[in-house]
Write a protein that holds these residues in place. Sequence first.
Motif, PDB file in Angstrom:
ATOM      1  N   LEU A  24       0.831  -1.208   0.000  1.00  0.00           N
ATOM      2  CA  LEU A  24       0.000   0.000   0.000  1.00  0.00           C
ATOM      3  C   LEU A  24       0.869   1.263   0.000  1.00  0.00           C
ATOM      4  CD1 LEU A  24      -2.953  -0.985   2.364  1.00  0.00           C
ATOM      5  CD2 LEU A  24      -2.664  -1.385  -0.100  1.00  0.00           C
ATOM      6  N   ALA A  28      -1.087   5.329   3.957  1.00  0.00           N
ATOM      7  CA  ALA A  28      -2.404   4.710   3.832  1.00  0.00           C
ATOM      8  C   ALA A  28      -3.019   4.518   5.216  1.00  0.00           C
ATOM      9  CB  ALA A  28      -2.290   3.368   3.116  1.00  0.00           C
ATOM     10  N   PHE A  79      -8.252   1.283  -0.696  1.00  0.00           N
ATOM     11  CA  PHE A  79      -7.170   1.422   0.284  1.00  0.00           C
ATOM     12  C   PHE A  79      -5.810   1.596  -0.387  1.00  0.00           C
ATOM     13  CE2 PHE A  79      -8.879  -3.003   0.307  1.00  0.00           C
ATOM     14  CZ  PHE A  79      -7.911  -3.619  -0.476  1.00  0.00           C
ATOM     15  N   ALA A  80      -5.754   1.471  -1.720  1.00  0.00           N
ATOM     16  CA  ALA A  80      -4.502   1.685  -2.444  1.00  0.00           C
ATOM     17  C   ALA A  80      -4.419   3.082  -3.056  1.00  0.00           C
ATOM     18  CB  ALA A  80      -4.337   0.631  -3.535  1.00  0.00           C
ATOM     19  N   ALA A  82      -3.335   6.742  -3.327  1.00  0.00           N
ATOM     20  CA  ALA A  82      -2.185   7.474  -2.761  1.00  0.00           C
ATOM     21  C   ALA A  82      -2.641   8.881  -2.408  1.00  0.00           C
ATOM     22  CB  ALA A  82      -1.041   7.506  -3.766  1.00  0.00           C
ATOM     23  N   ARG A  83      -2.990   9.108  -1.151  1.00  0.00           N
ATOM     24  CA  ARG A  83      -3.624  10.369  -0.753  1.00  0.00           C
ATOM     25  C   ARG A  83      -2.667  11.365  -0.114  1.00  0.00           C
ATOM     26  NH1 ARG A  83      -8.159  10.176   2.956  1.00  0.00           N
ATOM     27  NH2 ARG A  83      -6.732   8.997   4.278  1.00  0.00           N
ATOM     28  N   ALA A  89       4.830   8.061  -2.382  1.00  0.00           N
ATOM     29  CA  ALA A  89       3.401   8.003  -2.721  1.00  0.00           C
ATOM     30  C   ALA A  89       3.187   8.152  -4.228  1.00  0.00           C
ATOM     31  CB  ALA A  89       2.637   9.076  -1.964  1.00  0.00           C
ATOM     32  N   SER A 118      -1.759  10.499  -7.449  1.00  0.00           N
ATOM     33  CA  SER A 118      -1.370  10.795  -6.071  1.00  0.00           C
ATOM     34  C   SER A 118      -1.942  12.159  -5.708  1.00  0.00           C
ATOM     35  CB  SER A 118       0.147  10.776  -5.915  1.00  0.00           C
ATOM     36  OG  SER A 118       0.775  11.504  -6.953  1.00  0.00           O
ATOM     37  N   MET A 176     -13.591   5.456   0.592  1.00  0.00           N
ATOM     38  CA  MET A 176     -12.380   4.900   1.192  1.00  0.00           C
ATOM     39  C   MET A 176     -12.662   3.947   2.350  1.00  0.00           C
ATOM     40  SD  MET A 176      -9.328   5.892   0.050  1.00  0.00           S
ATOM     41  CE  MET A 176      -8.278   5.831   1.507  1.00  0.00           C
TER      42      MET A 176
END
Length: 323
Positions: A24, A28, A79-80, A82-83, A89, A118, A176
Motif C-alpha cells: 500500500l 495509507a 485502500f490503495a 495514494a492520498r 506516494a 497521487s 475509502m
Amino acid sequence: MTVTLRPGPIDVHAHWLPQELFDLPPGAPYRPISDRDGQLFIGDIPLSIDSRLMSDVSAIRADMDRTGVAVRVLSAPPFAFARNDLPGAAEYADAFNESLSRVVLDGDGALVGLGCVSLGNVDDSARQIRQLQYAEGIVGIAIPPLAGDDSLDAGTLREVVRLAARANLSVLVHPMQLPGQALGRHYLTNLIGNPVETAVAVASTLLGGVLDELPDLRICFVHGGGCAPSLLGRWDHAWHARSDVSADSQRPPSEGFPRLFFDTVTHDEDALSLLTAKAGVGQVLLGSDYPFDMADSEPLTHALERGMSAHELERAARRFLGV
C-alpha cells in the motif's frame, strides 16, 4: 487514444491490485495487505475473499465468463489510493498505472483501466493525468470522495477532476471506508460509512458548481450513489431555502443529478428503482464491486431482473468511458 472494447455488458466497477503493491502507498490509513492461507487480510482484518481474486487476471476473466460480463473496467481498491504527499506516494501510483496498462493491453478488448493519481501534490497529479491521457488501455481515473478536509468541490480533488475533464478522462469516485470510532462495530465503516462518503461527494459536486464549470465531465459514483438518491429532495429544499446552500451552483441539485453516472450496486430493487427515477436509465451503469465480500456476485442477472436493459447498460457505459 482509441480504445476498442468487446461488444456486450460492461462492468465499470471492479478492482485489481498486483501483489507487488500489497504494501500500500505511504500514509495509507490501513496496514499492508497480506495473503494468509489463501485469504486476503488488510492488517489483521479479513477481507473475506480468496487472495488470488485480487491480482490474478485469469480469475477475473473466469468470473466474467461466469456472470456474462463482456468487459470489465479495473481500478485500484480504495485502500490503495495514494492520498498523501509522502516520499514514495507518487511512485506507488506510477507503478500501479504502469502495471494496469500492461494488464489491460493483454486483455484483447475485455479489460480497460482507470488509473491512480497521487493526491498529496497537485503537480504530481497533473503529471500523472497527462501520462494517463495517452496510456494504452486507460480511459480515466479512480479517486476517493474525500482528501483531507475537502471533497470534490475544493482543494486537490477539485483540481484533479478539472484536469481529468480537460484531458477527456472519465472519473470514478469510490469511498475509502475510512475508520471511525462510532462505526467501529458491525462493519458499519462499510455499511454506513461508504454510502455517506459517496453522498458527501455527490452533494459537493452538485452544490459546489463542479458541473457548471465542467459541462463535459464524465463522473460516476459507485454503490448507486450511496445515500444521495434518497436525500435529493432535502438538498433541493435547502437550495431554495438557504442562500449559503445555493451560493456556488446555478441550478438545484435535482437538475444536475441526471448529468452524473451511477452504478447498479445497490443490493436492493427499490433502491435501484429510486436511482433510475432520479438519474434516468441512461445514467446507470452495470457494476459489481468485484472481488469484495460486498460485491454483487451476479451483477448482470440482478440488473436484468430489476428491469434494466442490457443494451441500455452497455450504451451508458460506453458514454461514460468515452469509447
